[in-house]
Design a protein around this motif. Structure first.
Motif, PDB file in Angstrom:
ATOM      1  N   UNK A 113       5.580 -12.307  -1.716  1.00  0.00           N
ATOM      2  CA  UNK A 113       6.252 -11.917  -1.440  1.00  0.00           C
ATOM      3  C   UNK A 113       6.678  -9.938  -0.534  1.00  0.00           C
ATOM      4  N   UNK A 114       5.557  -9.728   0.102  1.00  0.00           N
ATOM      5  CA  UNK A 114       6.102  -7.659   0.009  1.00  0.00           C
ATOM      6  C   UNK A 114       6.834  -7.560   1.346  1.00  0.00           C
ATOM      7  N   UNK A 115       7.747  -7.028   1.089  1.00  0.00           N
ATOM      8  CA  UNK A 115       8.388  -6.260   1.936  1.00  0.00           C
ATOM      9  C   UNK A 115       9.107  -7.185   2.671  1.00  0.00           C
ATOM     10  N   UNK A 116       9.611  -8.495   2.133  1.00  0.00           N
ATOM     11  CA  UNK A 116      10.354  -9.964   3.103  1.00  0.00           C
ATOM     12  C   UNK A 116       8.817 -10.624   3.752  1.00  0.00           C
ATOM     13  N   UNK A 117       7.446 -10.032   3.763  1.00  0.00           N
ATOM     14  CA  UNK A 117       6.929 -11.239   4.638  1.00  0.00           C
ATOM     15  C   UNK A 117       6.337 -11.477   3.308  1.00  0.00           C
ATOM     16  N   UNK A 118       5.643 -13.275   3.923  1.00  0.00           N
ATOM     17  CA  UNK A 118       5.027 -13.842   3.092  1.00  0.00           C
ATOM     18  C   UNK A 118       4.142 -13.962   2.926  1.00  0.00           C
ATOM     19  N   UNK A 119       2.850 -13.657   1.519  1.00  0.00           N
ATOM     20  CA  UNK A 119       1.695 -12.660   1.967  1.00  0.00           C
ATOM     21  C   UNK A 119       0.576 -14.583   1.222  1.00  0.00           C
ATOM     22  N   UNK A 120      -0.831 -14.937   1.365  1.00  0.00           N
ATOM     23  CA  UNK A 120      -0.953 -15.819   0.544  1.00  0.00           C
ATOM     24  C   UNK A 120      -2.413 -14.830  -0.049  1.00  0.00           C
ATOM     25  N   UNK A 121      -2.417 -14.647  -1.146  1.00  0.00           N
ATOM     26  CA  UNK A 121      -3.615 -13.479  -1.081  1.00  0.00           C
ATOM     27  C   UNK A 121      -4.914 -13.918  -2.129  1.00  0.00           C
TER      28      UNK A 121
ATOM     29  N   UNK B  92     -11.301 -11.850  -5.006  1.00  0.00           N
ATOM     30  CA  UNK B  92     -11.925 -12.393  -5.893  1.00  0.00           C
ATOM     31  C   UNK B  92     -12.227 -11.903  -6.964  1.00  0.00           C
ATOM     32  N   UNK B  93     -11.610 -11.204  -7.321  1.00  0.00           N
ATOM     33  CA  UNK B  93     -11.954  -9.733  -8.836  1.00  0.00           C
ATOM     34  C   UNK B  93     -10.773  -9.900  -9.518  1.00  0.00           C
ATOM     35  N   UNK B  94     -10.276 -10.955 -10.870  1.00  0.00           N
ATOM     36  CA  UNK B  94      -8.644 -10.518 -11.678  1.00  0.00           C
ATOM     37  C   UNK B  94      -8.683  -9.127 -11.579  1.00  0.00           C
ATOM     38  N   UNK B  95      -9.523  -7.899 -11.746  1.00  0.00           N
ATOM     39  CA  UNK B  95      -9.361  -6.597 -11.579  1.00  0.00           C
ATOM     40  C   UNK B  95      -7.819  -5.565 -10.878  1.00  0.00           C
ATOM     41  N   UNK B  96      -7.979  -6.570  -9.504  1.00  0.00           N
ATOM     42  CA  UNK B  96      -7.179  -5.725  -9.136  1.00  0.00           C
ATOM     43  C   UNK B  96      -6.097  -5.279  -8.824  1.00  0.00           C
ATOM     44  N   UNK B  97      -5.223  -4.246  -9.371  1.00  0.00           N
ATOM     45  CA  UNK B  97      -3.859  -4.326  -9.885  1.00  0.00           C
ATOM     46  C   UNK B  97      -3.065  -3.952  -8.287  1.00  0.00           C
TER      47      UNK B  97
ATOM     48  N   UNK C  82      -2.586  -1.262  -1.404  1.00  0.00           N
ATOM     49  CA  UNK C  82      -2.991   0.308  -0.305  1.00  0.00           C
ATOM     50  C   UNK C  82      -3.952  -0.139   0.199  1.00  0.00           C
ATOM     51  N   UNK C  83      -5.306  -1.136  -0.849  1.00  0.00           N
ATOM     52  CA  UNK C  83      -6.938  -1.042  -0.123  1.00  0.00           C
ATOM     53  C   UNK C  83      -6.742  -2.067   0.309  1.00  0.00           C
ATOM     54  N   UNK C  84      -6.190  -3.429   0.748  1.00  0.00           N
ATOM     55  CA  UNK C  84      -5.932  -4.503   1.013  1.00  0.00           C
ATOM     56  C   UNK C  84      -5.201  -5.034   2.290  1.00  0.00           C
TER      57      UNK C  84
END
Lengths: 165, 263
Positions: A8-16, A19-24, A30-32
């Motif tokens: 949940x980001x700022x109250x919105x539920x997100x399914x992400x 493709x890579x475990x290195x994403x911080x 910022x990017x996605x």
């Protein structure tokens, strides 16, 4: 390798789907997720510009792999204001000149929100400085930052009193 | 970061299995490991996250009066949960790094890394803690084997650390102000069986026990008892923050302060 997380980001539920475990968490925001309010400073946990709240606790989003945050609740600077109404910490930073260039400010404000929620620092300037020590300000607006945190803490405490009265 | 696979085990058994892969690496809070990976100083094939293992979380006091901390428990939780039962340890945990680091960094991660300037090694050695792993129990006196070196085998996980609660204790840290690591840190703990003194940040061999001070303090638990004692500057860390002789001097000063502040 596909890794899916749900958060949940700022109250919105997100399914992400990562493709890579290195994403911080920082790069995810910022990017996605088009949430560039959280800033990338040193990208190694030293400056605090990327501070966000995870489950109410402040962390360095650059030192947290997104894949470890399944089920987490994330709050960023974009999630603080209620419409046009700024969060009391945001208002206090403006009133007390708690910044100059503004780059560290989202991290400072998220850290201040975390600090006030922890309820340990109270009104003591030295304890506030210690509690904000993970957030560097190269413009050195520390005096205003400390005043802003004190002021915001007072306002939030009296607002809470009014609510419970 | 170099590319790696990622595993999120839900139990210690699953984590042990995942760590059997060649070049597998356990991930605690990541406050040291993630920067290391970003600088490409490590290249694990699989990163095994320990943060989703419920049985490695939490703080409790055992029947034999030891503070038991799950290996994946963050410093901020120890600072809060141990405040009444073991204030010296809680105080130490509450001054590691900065608040964001304390919300992610874990006791198991700190002890497995054994940074020569980290705080937890001093607390573990100063209390004669027991480091419990998936395979065995290791006494702190056998665990620390020099800078970044420990008794842990490949793939072995710290599941819990048991700190015997002393009658009195205190941790004094002379902070390196930029990193908030210990330029020198001293943990003093008084037990019925005697006093233990552990020093971090000072020696090139990592954390060590200052046995001379232990003997003096076991006879007379006062700052005066260690006033005349000196630590040799041989083998002390020397860097731009402080030369070896300065660190050696700090060991004595901080030991005295810890004794005075012990509660």
């Amino acid at each position: 390798m596909s890794l899916s997380i749900s958060l949940t980001v700022n109250g919105d539920r997100c399914d992400v789907d990562l493709d890579d475990p290195r994403v911080t968490l920082l790069d995810l925001l910022r990017e996605r997720m088009a949430l560039p309010g959280t800033k990338k400073g040193c990208d190694r946990g030293q400056c605090g510009a990327c501070t966000v709240l995870v489950n109410g606790r402040r962390i360095n989003s650059c030192l947290t792999l997104a894949v470890t945050l399944n089920g987490a609740e994330v709050t960023t600077i974009e999630g603080l204001a209620a419409g046009e109404d700024l969060h009391p910490v945001q208002t206090a930073f403006i009133e007390h000149d708690g910044f100059q260039c503004g780059y560290c400010t989202p991290g400072q404000i998220m850290s201040a929100v975390g600090l006030i929620a922890e309820g340990q620092a109270g009104d003591d300037a030295e304890r506030i400085r210690e509690g904000m020590s993970g957030n560097l300000c190269r413009c050195s607006a520390y005096h205003g930052i400390t005043e802003a945190v004190q002021d915001a803490a007072r306002r939030m405490a009296s607002a809470d009193e009014r609510k419970s009265a | 970061m170099y590319s790696f696979e990622f595993a999120r085990p839900g139990s210690i058994d699953e984590a042990v299995k995942a760590l059997k892969a060649e070049e597998a690496q356990a991930l605690g809070g990541g406050q040291t490991l993630i920067p290391t990976l970003k600088q490409r100083l490590a290249a694990p094939s699989v990163l095994v996250s320990l943060s989703g293992i419920a049985e490695m979380q939490g703080v409790c006091v055992s029947d034999d009066n030891a503070l038991c901390v799950g290996g994946a428990t963050p410093h901020a939780v120890v600072a809060k949960e141990a405040a009444k039962s073991f204030p010296a340890l809680a105080g130490m945990a509450s001054r590691i790094g900065d608040p964001a680091v304390r919300n992610r960094g874990t006791v198991g991660g700190s002890l497995a890394n054994n940074d020569p300037s980290a705080c937890y090694p001093a607390a573990a050695l100063g209390t004669g803690a027991t480091i419990k792993t998936n395979a065995r129990e290791i006494a702190a006196d056998d665990y620390f084997q020099g800078m970044f070196a420990t008794a842990l085998d490949e793939g072995e996980i710290i599941t819990e650390v048991r700190f015997p609660i002393p009658e009195k204790a205190n941790y004094q840290k002379f902070v390196q102000p930029a990193s908030r690591f210990a330029l020198v840190g001293v943990f003093v703990a008084k037990y019925a069986s005697g006093v233990r003194v552990a020093v971090t940040g000072a020696s090139e061999d990592g954390v060590f026990r200052w046995t001379e001070a232990e003997e003096a303090l076991s006879k007379d638990f006062s700052a005066k008892a260690v006033e005349g004692l000196k630590v040799s500057a041989d083998g002390m860390i020397s860097d731009l923050h402080g030369p070896a002789a300065y660190r050696a001097h700090l060991v004595g000063v901080l030991t005295g302060r810890a004794v005075n502040a012990a509660a």
